[in-house]
Design a protein around this motif. Structure first.
Motif, PDB file in Angstrom:
ATOM      1  N   ARG A 127       0.844  -1.202   0.000  1.00 41.04           N
ATOM      2  CA  ARG A 127       0.000   0.000   0.000  1.00 41.04           C
ATOM      3  C   ARG A 127       0.875   1.246   0.000  1.00 41.04           C
ATOM      4  N   ILE A 128       0.527   2.217  -0.871  1.00 38.49           N
ATOM      5  CA  ILE A 128       1.266   3.481  -0.956  1.00 38.49           C
ATOM      6  C   ILE A 128       0.328   4.616  -0.571  1.00 38.49           C
ATOM      7  N   VAL A 129       0.764   5.454   0.366  1.00 38.76           N
ATOM      8  CA  VAL A 129      -0.010   6.612   0.818  1.00 38.76           C
ATOM      9  C   VAL A 129       0.838   7.863   0.619  1.00 38.76           C
ATOM     10  N   GLY A 130       0.234   8.908   0.088  1.00 46.30           N
ATOM     11  CA  GLY A 130       0.946  10.159  -0.149  1.00 46.30           C
ATOM     12  C   GLY A 130       0.474  11.265   0.774  1.00 46.30           C
ATOM     13  N   ILE A 131       1.417  12.077   1.233  1.00 45.30           N
ATOM     14  CA  ILE A 131       1.107  13.270   2.026  1.00 45.30           C
ATOM     15  C   ILE A 131       1.551  14.482   1.201  1.00 45.30           C
ATOM     16  N   TYR A 132       0.643  15.403   0.914  1.00 47.52           N
ATOM     17  CA  TYR A 132       1.021  16.549   0.096  1.00 47.52           C
ATOM     18  C   TYR A 132       0.612  17.849   0.792  1.00 47.52           C
ATOM     19  N   GLY A 133       1.249  18.930   0.391  1.00 47.89           N
ATOM     20  CA  GLY A 133       0.941  20.233   0.979  1.00 47.89           C
ATOM     21  C   GLY A 133       2.047  21.221   0.698  1.00 47.89           C
ATOM     22  N   MET A 134       1.811  22.465   1.045  1.00 46.75           N
ATOM     23  CA  MET A 134       2.755  23.543   0.770  1.00 46.75           C
ATOM     24  C   MET A 134       4.029  23.382   1.608  1.00 46.75           C
ATOM     25  N   PRO A 135       5.135  24.025   1.209  1.00 45.73           N
ATOM     26  CA  PRO A 135       6.369  23.964   1.999  1.00 45.73           C
ATOM     27  C   PRO A 135       6.136  24.504   3.409  1.00 45.73           C
ATOM     28  N   GLY A 136       6.742  23.834   4.398  1.00 46.07           N
ATOM     29  CA  GLY A 136       6.673  24.302   5.775  1.00 46.07           C
ATOM     30  C   GLY A 136       5.427  23.922   6.526  1.00 46.07           C
TER      31      GLY A 136
END
Length: 490
Positions: free
Chosen positions: A215-224
């Motif tokens: 299983r692959i899970v991604g966490i994304y979001g702006m820098p910092g």
């Protein structure tokens, strides 16, 4: 969590930690709380009132317990030096540090490290009594003095200068330090991990640890925004459920270096040390992929790939699910949601900024070393927090810059903040803009300078009239977490 007793036994240690303290001073308060926290973290800890077999001589068992401990924590209190028992323990601990490379972590509970090092204050009074009592054994007294001088020079934990008098915070920091010493896989998360618990819980739920699929899970979001902090906290909570685990940090930055991908592939493969015999270094990217597939496909692994921005690089590290054994989990952090969609991850998680209360708390920890601002700084703190908007990196940087500054300095700093961000923050944010092509970057600047908070459809018409392709640009900016559109289409 971390079951250290078994790993310590393999290395020849019976205990993870030996606790040295003066019972009259701290047994029923600080040391008891510290002991409980260490035990709850799975750290096998010795203290003399809990581990000794009844009916046997205490001194011989104490000496043996010190010898059989990987780490000694010495809690220095005002009355520590008045106990010859404590001083004998300390001398033995420092001897084991020299002969057996034992790790020694001093804790200065209610005393200045210089008083320990120089035997000032209550320590001076104690040694006046010792010198009177042991006139014929001055060698012993000098041995105690030498041990205190050496211990006082060691890097440790000072309740007042580090935790500003908050015992619970000091205990948390000690436990984290011990875990990192006992097992290098344990990741240092953050000095003040405010507001991440619920996000960590959400991601662990997405990972469904224990099921057999890869299983692959991604966490994304702006820098910092805290993606790396969250991923490390997830790693710490679940890594002991996998046969092999590895966190590769700062991938985007490392790939800019010479042979960056080869180095990362080598680091990933090195996680296998102890399971198979390693051969020569990886020669090229394709060979690296073959070796990762060969060495991981039968093992249940946990891999954190932090700050990925190119799909081809990702495919050189975790290109296909069949590279990894049943039950494996891959966690990816990125600024680009589109990258996760192209990889077809099972779940995507948008890292959230802190709410106002959490923001003020994190800022206060860095600005004042406590969870709330000092009374005269409350209004100024709220101005800074409102300006930052829940971004942990900015709160940490600004709080640290304002630590122990006057109100006059604060006011000047806030005035300057309206025009110039500190370079630590600007450096992080500018990389996201540099990754955009010229047209999308122009759109972003127009929105930021003129159209922030305005109706999306109105802005689209204006940008379209300027020759941009606004819908495409909106999508790219949203995917990079540089643009949001609320339910009112603003």
């Amino acid at each position: 969590m971390f079951m250290s007793s078994s790993s310590s036994s393999r290395l020849g240690w019976h205990y993870d930690v030996f606790l040295s303290f003066r019972g009259e001073d701290t047994r029923k308060n600080f040391t008891d709380h510290l002991y409980t926290a260490l035990q709850n973290a799975g750290i096998h800890t010795f203290r003399d009132d809990n581990e000794l077999p009844k009916g046997e001589e205490i001194s011989s068992h104490l000496l043996l317990a010190i010898q059989e401990s990987l780490i000694s924590i010495v809690v220095f209190s005002k009355g520590y030096a008045s106990s010859t028992w404590c001083l004998d323990e300390l001398a033995k601990i420092l001897d084991c540090r020299q002969t057996a490379r034992q790790i020694v972590l001093p804790v200065f509970f209610d005393i200045d490290p210089s008083d320990v090092r120089k035997q000032n204050g209550s320590f001076a009074e104690a040694f006046d009594r010792h010198e009177e009592r042991f006139k014929e054994e001055m060698e012993k007294v000098q041995k105690w003095r030498t041990a205190l001088m050496e211990a006082g020079k060691l890097s440790g934990f000072d309740l007042h200068s580090i935790a500003n008098g908050h015992e619970s915070k000091l205990i948390q920091m000690i436990v984290e330090e011990v875990l990192s010493k006992l097992n290098p896989r344990y990741m240092k998360v953050a000095t003040y991990p405010v507001g991440i618990d619920s996000q960590v819980k959400d991601i662990i739920s997405m990972l469904c640890v224990g099921t057999n699929e890869v299983r692959i899970v991604g966490i994304y979001g702006m820098p910092g925004i805290g993606k790396t902090t969250i991923a490390k906290a997830v790693f710490n909570q679940i890594y002991d459920q996998f046969e092999v685990s590895r966190c590769l940090s700062n991938i985007r930055e490392r790939l800019d270096q010479h042979k960056g991908l080869l180095q990362l592939q080598q680091l990933l493969r090195d996680a296998f040390t102890g399971f198979i015999r390693l051969h020569d270094d990886i020669g090229d990217d394709d060979e690296g992929i073959k070796l990762i597939k060969r060495e991981f496909f039968l093992k249940r692994v946990l891999v954190i790939l932090d700050d990925v921005d190119q799909l081809e690089h990702l495919r050189g590290l975790a290109g296909e699910r069949d590279w990894f054994g049943p039950g494996s989990r891959i966690v990816i952090t990125t600024r680009d949601e589109r990258l996760l969609a192209r990889l077809e991850v099972e779940k995507k998680y948008h890292a959230k900024g802190l709410n106002n209360d959490e923001s003020l708390q994190l800022f206060s920890w860095h600005a004042f070393k406590k969870p709330h601002p000092m009374k005269e700084y409350v209004e100024l703190s709220e101005v800074v927090v409102d300006y930052v908007g829940g971004v942990p990196l900015a709160l940490e940087v600004l709080g640290s810059n304002l630590f122990e500054r006057s109100i006059t300095h604060w006011r000047s700093f806030i005035e300057k903040l309206q025009k110039h961000l500190p370079h630590q923050i600007q450096g992080q944010l500018i990389t996201s803009l540099d990754d955009l092509d010229g047209e999308v970057k122009g759109m972003f600047l127009d929105i930021a300078c003129f159209f922030n908070g305005m109706d999306k459809d109105y802005v689209r018409k204006i940008l379209d009239g300027r020759g941009f392709y606004p819908e495409m640009g909106f999508d790219i900016l949203r995917e990079r977490s540089l643009l949001t559109v609320n339910i009112e289409n603003e």
